[in-house]
Design an enzyme around this catalytic site. Sequence first.
Site, short mmCIF file in Angstrom:
data_model
loop_
_atom_site.label_atom_id
_atom_site.label_comp_id
_atom_site.label_asym_id
_atom_site.label_seq_id
_atom_site.Cartn_x
_atom_site.Cartn_y
_atom_site.Cartn_z
N TYR A 166 0.84 -1.21 0.00
CA TYR A 166 0.00 0.00 0.00
C TYR A 166 0.88 1.26 0.00
O TYR A 166 0.66 2.18 -0.81
CB TYR A 166 -0.94 -0.02 1.22
CG TYR A 166 -1.63 1.30 1.48
CD1 TYR A 166 -2.74 1.69 0.75
CD2 TYR A 166 -1.16 2.17 2.48
CE1 TYR A 166 -3.36 2.91 0.99
CE2 TYR A 166 -1.79 3.38 2.72
CZ TYR A 166 -2.88 3.75 1.98
OH TYR A 166 -3.49 4.96 2.22
N LYS A 214 0.84 3.82 -3.23
CA LYS A 214 0.42 5.22 -3.08
C LYS A 214 1.57 6.16 -3.47
O LYS A 214 1.37 7.18 -4.12
CB LYS A 214 0.00 5.51 -1.63
CG LYS A 214 -1.26 4.82 -1.17
CD LYS A 214 -2.52 5.27 -1.90
CE LYS A 214 -2.92 6.69 -1.57
NZ LYS A 214 -4.22 7.03 -2.21
N VAL A 221 -7.91 2.99 14.73
CA VAL A 221 -7.92 2.89 16.20
C VAL A 221 -9.00 3.77 16.84
O VAL A 221 -9.67 3.35 17.77
CB VAL A 221 -6.49 3.20 16.76
CG1 VAL A 221 -6.07 4.63 16.52
CG2 VAL A 221 -6.40 2.87 18.21
N1 LIG Z 1 -7.73 7.06 6.47
C1 LIG Z 1 -6.48 7.46 6.62
O1 LIG Z 1 -5.98 7.61 7.74
C2 LIG Z 1 -5.63 7.80 5.42
C3 LIG Z 1 -4.28 8.13 5.61
C4 LIG Z 1 -3.49 8.45 4.50
C5 LIG Z 1 -4.05 8.47 3.22
N2 LIG Z 1 -5.37 8.14 3.07
C6 LIG Z 1 -5.92 8.16 1.71
O2 LIG Z 1 -7.15 8.87 1.72
C7 LIG Z 1 -8.01 8.37 0.68
C8 LIG Z 1 -9.38 8.07 1.24
O3 LIG Z 1 -9.28 7.09 2.27
P1 LIG Z 1 -10.46 6.80 3.32
O4 LIG Z 1 -9.81 6.56 4.64
O5 LIG Z 1 -11.52 7.82 3.19
O6 LIG Z 1 -10.96 5.38 2.81
P2 LIG Z 1 -12.37 4.91 2.20
O7 LIG Z 1 -12.23 3.44 1.93
O8 LIG Z 1 -13.49 5.37 3.05
O9 LIG Z 1 -12.40 5.71 0.83
C9 LIG Z 1 -11.96 5.19 -0.39
C10 LIG Z 1 -13.10 5.33 -1.39
O10 LIG Z 1 -12.64 4.91 -2.67
C11 LIG Z 1 -13.64 4.05 -3.24
N3 LIG Z 1 -12.95 3.14 -4.15
C12 LIG Z 1 -12.10 2.14 -3.83
N4 LIG Z 1 -11.68 1.51 -4.93
C13 LIG Z 1 -12.27 2.14 -5.98
C14 LIG Z 1 -12.23 1.95 -7.39
N5 LIG Z 1 -11.50 0.96 -7.93
N6 LIG Z 1 -12.97 2.76 -8.17
C15 LIG Z 1 -13.73 3.75 -7.62
N7 LIG Z 1 -13.81 3.98 -6.30
C16 LIG Z 1 -13.08 3.18 -5.49
C17 LIG Z 1 -14.29 3.35 -2.07
O11 LIG Z 1 -15.58 2.86 -2.35
C18 LIG Z 1 -14.31 4.46 -1.03
O12 LIG Z 1 -15.49 5.24 -1.11
C19 LIG Z 1 -7.28 7.15 0.09
O13 LIG Z 1 -6.63 7.56 -1.09
C20 LIG Z 1 -6.26 6.78 1.15
O14 LIG Z 1 -5.13 6.15 0.60
C21 LIG Z 1 -6.17 7.79 4.12
#
Ligand SMILES: NC(=O)c1ccc[n+]([C@@H]2O[C@H](COP(=O)([O-])OP(=O)(O)OC[C@H]3O[C@@H](n4cnc5c(N)ncnc54)[C@H](O)[C@@H]3O)[C@@H](O)[C@H]2O)c1
Length: 310
Positions: A141, A145, A184
């Site tokens: 991952y 990214k 968490v």
């Molecule tokens: N949550 C965290 O702490 C965190 C930290 C660093 C980076 N991020 C990044 O933030 C972004 C959002 O993460 P989140 O925590 O809201 O997760 P999340 O799973 O709630 O959001 C991801 C969204 O992308 C959609 N998705 C997944 N695969 C897809 C595809 N192939 N086509 C279309 N849609 C697709 C999912 O349905 C979901 O709505 C991501 O890019 C993640 O890498 C999150």
Amino acid sequence: MKVLVTGGAGFIGSHVAEAYAAAGHEVVVVDNLSTGKAENLPPHIRLHPVDIRSPQLAEVFAAERPEVVNHHAAQISVNFSLREPRFDAEVNVLGSLNVIDCCLRHDVRKLVYISTGGAAVGEPRYLPVDEQHPVDPLSPYGCSKHTVEHYLYLFRKSAGLDYTVLRYPNVYGPRQDPHGEAGVVAIFSGLMLRGQPVRINGTGEQERDFIHVADLARANLLAVSAAAGEMYNVGTGVGTSVNEIFRVLAACTGYAQDPVHGPALPGEVFKIYLDSSKAERELGWRATVSLEEGLAETADWFRQRLAVAG
Ligand SMILES: NC(=O)c1ccc[n+]([C@@H]2O[C@H](COP(=O)([O-])OP(=O)(O)OC[C@H]3O[C@@H](n4cnc5c(N)ncnc54)[C@H](O)[C@@H]3O)[C@@H](O)[C@H]2O)c1
């Protein structure tokens, strides 16, 4: 301005989509609903239930003609990426390449790409981690990214793509699923509100940079007018231990039990937090939601959700 948010039905993306709409922009969302939910979005934000890997994405771009694309869609589970690195790369690398290709073909003015500051760095060589810190991912991952950042750089040089990267630390807030990088807070909130035992992996002295999702929504608004090709950490700059998260959430939820300590998770980074002074200098952004108010609001949201679920 018309903004297309990929992953906009997810935890963070839905807050970002709402923030763009509240600022007066027209917002459309592309999300395959694999982890996202249509009910995360208000009715005035149009949802295209499309996969970012599919050829249909180009049809959405042709029909909607967005000026700005904000790319949140991703496979976000570190554990899943360890088991299924190929699937992780298909979504996070090939899916992102499809998004980039659509941006170039449809004259998108700005692409905001969401990356990770935590999962790409490994155990930090110094703290806080700035944008120059060497990249040393511990998981597919983190690798996938980060890889997209190289493609963005390349397509800026070769095709004039205007993009901005935001690197998130551990995000928490309403609508979070207990499976993300900052699970968490969601996991502890749910267990505490149900009066169930809470397990802390290891000593609980491990530290993370916990940022409230509302602060990130603001960073995404500012990123639209950022200089092309720049990358910004968007964190609090402060490390908070898991024990501290436990303590504050216990106070918010009235939880009186002691935590149960289990073994530390193998391969887990011990301490990481981000230096976001570049975002403060160049975007005028800094985190404003305190841990206490952010966790109280999040615990309230989980409390209401539990009440509705009965
Ligand atoms: N949550 C965290 O702490 C965190 C930290 C660093 C980076 N991020 C990044 O933030 C972004 C959002 O993460 P989140 O925590 O809201 O997760 P999340 O799973 O709630 O959001 C991801 C969204 O992308 C959609 N998705 C997944 N695969 C897809 C595809 N192939 N086509 C279309 N849609 C697709 C999912 O349905 C979901 O709505 C991501 O890019 C993640 O890498 C999150």
